[in-house]
Scaffold this active site. Structure first.
Site, PDB file in Angstrom:
ATOM      1  N   GLU A  18       0.859  -1.172   0.000  1.00 27.97           N
ATOM      2  CA  GLU A  18       0.000   0.000   0.000  1.00 27.97           C
ATOM      3  C   GLU A  18       0.904   1.233   0.000  1.00 27.97           C
ATOM      4  OE1 GLU A  18      -3.524  -0.878   1.983  1.00 27.97           O
ATOM      5  OE2 GLU A  18      -4.453   1.034   1.529  1.00 27.97           O
ATOM      6  N   GLU A  61      -2.527  -0.235  13.149  1.00 29.45           N
ATOM      7  CA  GLU A  61      -3.699   0.141  12.373  1.00 29.45           C
ATOM      8  C   GLU A  61      -4.970  -0.102  13.188  1.00 29.45           C
ATOM      9  OE1 GLU A  61      -3.961  -2.050   8.733  1.00 29.45           O
ATOM     10  OE2 GLU A  61      -5.293  -0.570   7.816  1.00 29.45           O
TER      11      GLU A  61
HETATM   12  C1  BGC Z   1      -5.387   2.400   4.470  1.00 30.37           C
HETATM   13  C2  BGC Z   1      -5.938   3.442   5.390  1.00 30.37           C
HETATM   14  C3  BGC Z   1      -6.751   4.325   4.529  1.00 30.37           C
HETATM   15  C4  BGC Z   1      -7.894   3.503   4.066  1.00 30.37           C
HETATM   16  C5  BGC Z   1      -9.074   4.135   3.450  1.00 30.37           C
HETATM   17  C6  BGC Z   1      -6.534   1.602   3.968  1.00 30.37           C
HETATM   18  O1  BGC Z   1      -6.202   0.536   3.221  1.00 30.37           O
HETATM   19  O2  BGC Z   1      -4.388   1.654   5.035  1.00 30.37           O
HETATM   20  O3  BGC Z   1      -5.142   3.913   6.335  1.00 30.37           O
HETATM   21  O4  BGC Z   1      -7.073   5.555   5.017  1.00 30.37           O
HETATM   22  O5  BGC Z   1      -7.480   2.393   3.343  1.00 30.37           O
HETATM   23  O6  BGC Z   1     -10.055   3.732   4.240  1.00 30.37           O
END
Ligand code: BGC
Length: 999
Positions: free
Chosen positions: A580, A844
């Site tokens: 990501e 997270e």
């Molecule tokens: C990320 C988040 C991001 C989100 C959107 C995720 O996959 O890691 O931190 O803001 O997607 O909801």
């Protein structure tokens, strides 16, 4: 555990000096030292001393000293392309209430001409400004070297000495300054039609031999200056005569190559030699053509692969300019005379890792390089979400659809100087333990989750291959946990050349987010010297410290800072480990205020805000992440898009930067226009991606509500920014709009007694934080919120959005004790809970791992990042409320010191927070707030920099006696009472150091 810490920038950064003379009064062994001695020796005291002796007799009153000269937030930067760069400095003084009343800046093209400056002499300007003074001299041309210094006058009109001299240079300002061309290798490979198996091409090396004939230093052909300007479509590293050029990694960073490329500037004068020279470069895929984000996972990007996003074949452009004393010049530029080869980096990918075959270091097969344009077309199908719908409303739903693209070389339309801070190797970490979960497998525990690489030391036969895998956690049986990396292979391979003296390997074109390193097939038995962790991040100077009487909170602060470090890799990312690593806008906007407390992040965000502004969608909204390589989902996300307003506002607020507002103004206004167009009756919308209060726990706050609060909040920030830019009419219009939204909000959601129509913690917290309630309903609403939290066993139910605002909302509306209880809680979900599970970073999810259930709790292992800073946004409250350091205006000219201690005995289950020690190195210098509460008294040590003032909110009853350093306030210079309230005395102070006591 930490064997070395040398952030290169800190060599340049003059540490602001602390100013607390009362350190013995606070339980702090390390609290800042007195600095009178240094000041007296440090800044032209003797000339000043003489004046005092002659004029007024001996006086120990001192003047102002000048430190930290910076240009565009950087110390002596090279290769700027701002036509009117901004100059900043700090003034320091040991004298209370010292101020700058005037300054004079001189700028010259040669250092010894500062007495008769040929570029700019500002003359004496009556002004207290020390930050971002705009250069207003002769127009600056390409390559211009500018030396500058500044002198200031204090409150009594006495002049300081001149500062030390600093410099900046200009880059190549016109396209025609570039004589170099983009070069590359002959790339006949086909773009695979399937994402599997992985496509991992080698990095390529380029070289050019050239000769320089100089005859001694005095000769007309002696070298005056040698400069390299370099960029790549991909990431590059340069060497000149075997020496690395610069110390930055992953240059020139991630940008939208369809819009621009960045270039870097290096002074290589000392690396050149008389005779034969060799300029050498490595170029890897980087963000240009390597795997990025979740493309591979979600089947988007070129041929569903998530790679080849901007182009197919990386390319290099570099220009070495050698200037001789006689004014003549040689240019060594990338062109077809260069040679290219692959070599040991057989794979070099940011997400997947490297494959380094050391045997290939010898005898590369060099071929002529070609111009990047000669590789011909590279047609492919690019898949992304289409039909995001105008304004985010999907007409036919978002669908992944293909469209034809040509990934052949396209010259980026703009070439701009890199405006950010380089990623550097800033620290080394020794492992604390080695385990061996199975035969031939060793796992090193580095004791800290971070982003970077390792250095491997190995001795063995040529051809032996060691595999290095990286993970943030271990499974209960001791195996490396990699499920949360998803499609990021995060694995490096090293093939030994067989050096009998041993060899070392450190990856150069990848980074990983990890705490554990697993070695497989290591020849022999490794020991703790085999692996060294190397921490990497954008080299923002760190600016704060926080400590208090609860050890858990101190660990939390460390975890927050480590998570920031792990996610400042050229851009502010969500996480550094899985596939990501995007600049998610929602995460950025909740965290940015914390980021600016912890680091001097002005230049870092200056760069990212360019990406964010340029990535605004055709509808006028901002995307969910920036840079925006591909569309995923819809065009809009409540609170994520608002980052386009909140982030520029925060940078202005922290650094007083109005230029950033000017540059962001148009996209910001378009965004608010979009919101206005879409809104009915001044209410928010339910559009696009429903992330909402992402990762909330057992409570869901409806999107229409959240969107209305953000519509109001963004508009309110526009009012402030319009005022800052002198756009009075627009300020009035936004003010009106805000009033209308607030009224609509109250009408729809607020009940007369202060209850909300929506019964979630986040709903209350947002309304309070964003000032959307009638004044008289704030306290009752906060009471409902407090009751809700208590009814929930004093647990939070908030997600990314609610958690950021919850504690500030409680503290500002009479529920500070509860805010502190939440901070100190160890019950799920809480920061203490996470610390108890062994966290060294912010996770997270609060329970991404639990000692009881491992990774198998109710969460999905693949969405468990262990370095995700959003919940670390509580740090903003730790500084602004618990320590009480904030700014009243933009840029800490007028400071707020408002410590909010919890009531004694208000949290009996946890260590009482009865002292806090914090500082923040603002753009003007160090601000510190250190307090200690005992049963019947409150002590506060405050320090604020010269040339600033502050309002101090001192806990005190109307009957408390207040003293400063043992004297009554009426006998105190620099501090006076403004008014007394029920439980607070408001003091106004001038710059300096104070020890207040109220009892
Ligand atoms: C990320 C988040 C991001 C989100 C959107 C995720 O996959 O890691 O931190 O803001 O997607 O909801």
């Amino acid at each position: 555990m930490f064997v070395k810490f040398q952030a290169p920038s800190s060599k340049l950064q003059k540490k602001p000096k602390a100013q607390t003379p009362n350190s013995n009064k606070i339980p702090n062994p390390n609290f800042p030292f007195r600095r009178f001695g240094r000041i007296f020796l440090g800044f032209g005291f003797w000339s000043f001393f003489g004046v005092w002796i002659l004029g007024f007799g001996i006086s120990f009153g001192a003047s102002l000293s000048i430190t930290s000269l910076r240009c565009e937030y950087l110390f002596s930067p090279l290769g700027l392309d701002e036509p009117r760069p901004r100059l900043s400095w700090r003034v320091e003084s040991s004298v209370r209430g010292e101020k700058q009343t005037a300054y004079q800046i001189v700028v010259t093209s040669v250092p010894d001409k500062l007495e008769s400056p040929d570029l700019w002499d500002s003359g004496k300007v009556s002004s207290s400004q020390t930050v971002n003074v705009v250069y207003s001299g002769k127009p600056l041309t390409s390559r211009q070297v500018s030396f500058w210094k500044v002198k200031v006058w204090n409150k009594d009109g006495q002049a300081s000495d001149w500062s030390e001299t600093a410099k900046w240079t200009m880059g190549l300002l016109k396209p025609e300054d570039w004589k170099a061309d983009y070069i590359t290798f002959r790339d006949d490979s086909l773009i695979p039609k399937s994402p599997s198996p992985l496509t991992l091409p080698p990095a390529h090396q380029y070289r050019k031999q050239f000769s320089v004939s100089t005859v001694g230093r005095a000769s007309p052909r002696a070298i005056r200056r040698a400069t390299i300007y370099a960029t790549a479509l991909g990431i590059y590293e340069l060497q000149l005569n075997g020496q690395r050029v610069g110390d930055a990694y992953f240059t020139p960073g991630w940008t939208d190559y369809h819009q621009r490329a960045y270039y870097n500037t290096y002074d290589v004068t000392t690396l050149l030699q008389s005779g034969t020279n060799l300029l050498h470069a490595w170029v890897a895929d980087g963000w240009y053509s390597g795997y990025i984000g979740f493309g591979l996972l979600t089947g988007i990007g070129t041929e569903h692969s998530g790679r080849y996003t901007y182009g197919k074949t990386p390319a290099l452009m570099a220009q070495l300019e050698i200037e001789y004393q006689d004014g003549s010049r040689d240019n060594i530029v990338t062109d077809k005379s260069w040679e290219v080869s692959d070599g040991p980096f057989q794979q070099a990918d940011l997400l997947m890792g490297e494959f380094y075959d050391a045997r290939k270091e010898e005898r590369p097969s060099w071929e002529p390089a070609i111009l990047a344009s000669e590789n011909g077309p590279a047609k492919a199908t690019f898949y992304d979400f289409q039909n995001p719908g105008s304004a985010g409303r999907a007409a036919t739903g978002p669908q992944i659809k293909g469209r034809e693209v040509d990934l052949a070389f396209h010259r980026p339309p703009k070439l701009e100087a890199f405006p950010g801070l380089p990623v550097r190797r800033v620290q080394e970490i020794k492992p604390m333990a080695i385990t061996s979960p199975s035969t031939n497998v060793y796992i090193f525990n580095l004791g800290q989750n971070f982003a970077g690489v390792v250095r491997l030391k190995v001795k063995g036969p040529a051809g032996a291959m060691v595999r290095l895998r990286y993970g943030e956690m271990l499974h209960p049986d001791g195996r490396l946990m990699t499920e949360n990396l998803r499609k990021a292979r995060a694995t490096d391979f090293y093939i030994l050349r067989g050096d009998p003296n041993g060899e070392t390997y450190t990856p150069r074109f990848t980074f990983h987010g990890f705490q554990y390193v697993e070695l497989t097939d290591f020849p022999g038995k490794p020991d703790l010297d085999t692996v060294t962790g190397i921490v990497m991040h954008s080299d923002t100077p760190f600016t704060s410290d926080f400590e208090c009487s609860d050890p858990m909170v101190n660990q939390l602060f460390k975890n927050i800072v480590w998570t920031q470090r792990a996610n400042f890799l050229d851009l502010p990312t969500d996480c550094p480990q899985r596939d990501e690593r995007f600049g998610w806008t929602g995460d950025a906007q909740v965290y940015i205020r914390t980021a600016t407390y912890n680091a001097d992040a002005a230049a870092f965000y200056t760069k990212w805000l360019r990406e964010l502004m340029e990535s605004h969608r055709p509808s006028g909204t901002f995307p969910g992440y920036a840079p925006f390589p591909f569309q995923h989902g819809l065009d809009f996300g409540t609170a994520w898009c608002d980052a386009g307003v909140i982030c520029p506002w925060t940078i202005w607020k922290a650094y007083g930067d109005t230029r950033i507002l000017e540059r962001c103004w148009e996209p910001m206004t378009k965004f608010i226009q979009w919101r206005q167009r879409e809104s009915k009756d001044f209410l928010g919308v339910v559009h696009g991606n429903d992330w909402g209060d992402w990762l909330s726990v057992n409570e869901k706050t409806p999107l229409d509500y959240i969107d209305t609060t953000y519509f109001a909040y963004s508009t309110k920030l526009m009012v402030e920014m319009a005022h800052a830019l002198g756009k009075t009419n627009e300020a009035t219009q936004y003010e009106e709009l805000f009033t209308n939204i607030k009224s609509a909000f109250i009408k729809k959601y607020v009940q007369p007694e202060g209850r909300l129509a929506l019964d979630t913690q986040t709903a209350y917290a947002l309304a309070l934080y964003m000032d959307l309630l009638p004044q008289e309903l704030r306290a009752p609403a906060a009471e409902y919120l407090a009751k809700k939290i208590r009814d929930n066993d004093t647990r939070m139910a908030t997600g990314f959005l609610g958690t950021h605002v919850l504690l500030p909302a409680l503290s500002s509306a009479g529920q500070n004790d509860l805010a502190v209880q939440l901070l100190q809680s160890h019950k799920f979900p809480s920061w203490g809970y996470e610390v108890d599970q062994g966290a060294t970073t912010i996770w997270e999810r609060w329970n991404s791992y639990t000692k009881e259930k491992g990774f198998g709790g109710e969460q999905n292992a693949s969405m468990n990042s262990f370095a995700h800073y959003a919940f670390g946004a509580v740090c903003e409250w730790m500084f602004s409320r618990l320590a009480g350091i904030d700014t009243e205006d933009a840029g800490y000219n007028h400071i707020i010191i408002h410590p909010m201690p919890p009531s004694p005995d208000s949290n009996p289950d946890h260590p009482a927070i009865n002292w806090v020690r914090a500082h923040y190195d603002s753009i003007h210098g160090r601000i510190s707030s250190t307090w200690k509460r005992t049963k019947d008294q409150f002590e506060l040590d405050v320090s604020i920099p010269a040339n600033t003032t502050a309002t101090v909110y001192l806990p005190a009853t109307p009957r408390s006696a207040i003293t400063e350093s043992g004297n009554s306030l009426s006998n105190t210079t620099g501090a006076k009472i403004v008014r007394r309230e029920t439980d607070t005395a408001l003091l106004s102070i001038e710059s300096g150091t104070y020890h207040f006591l109220s009892k």
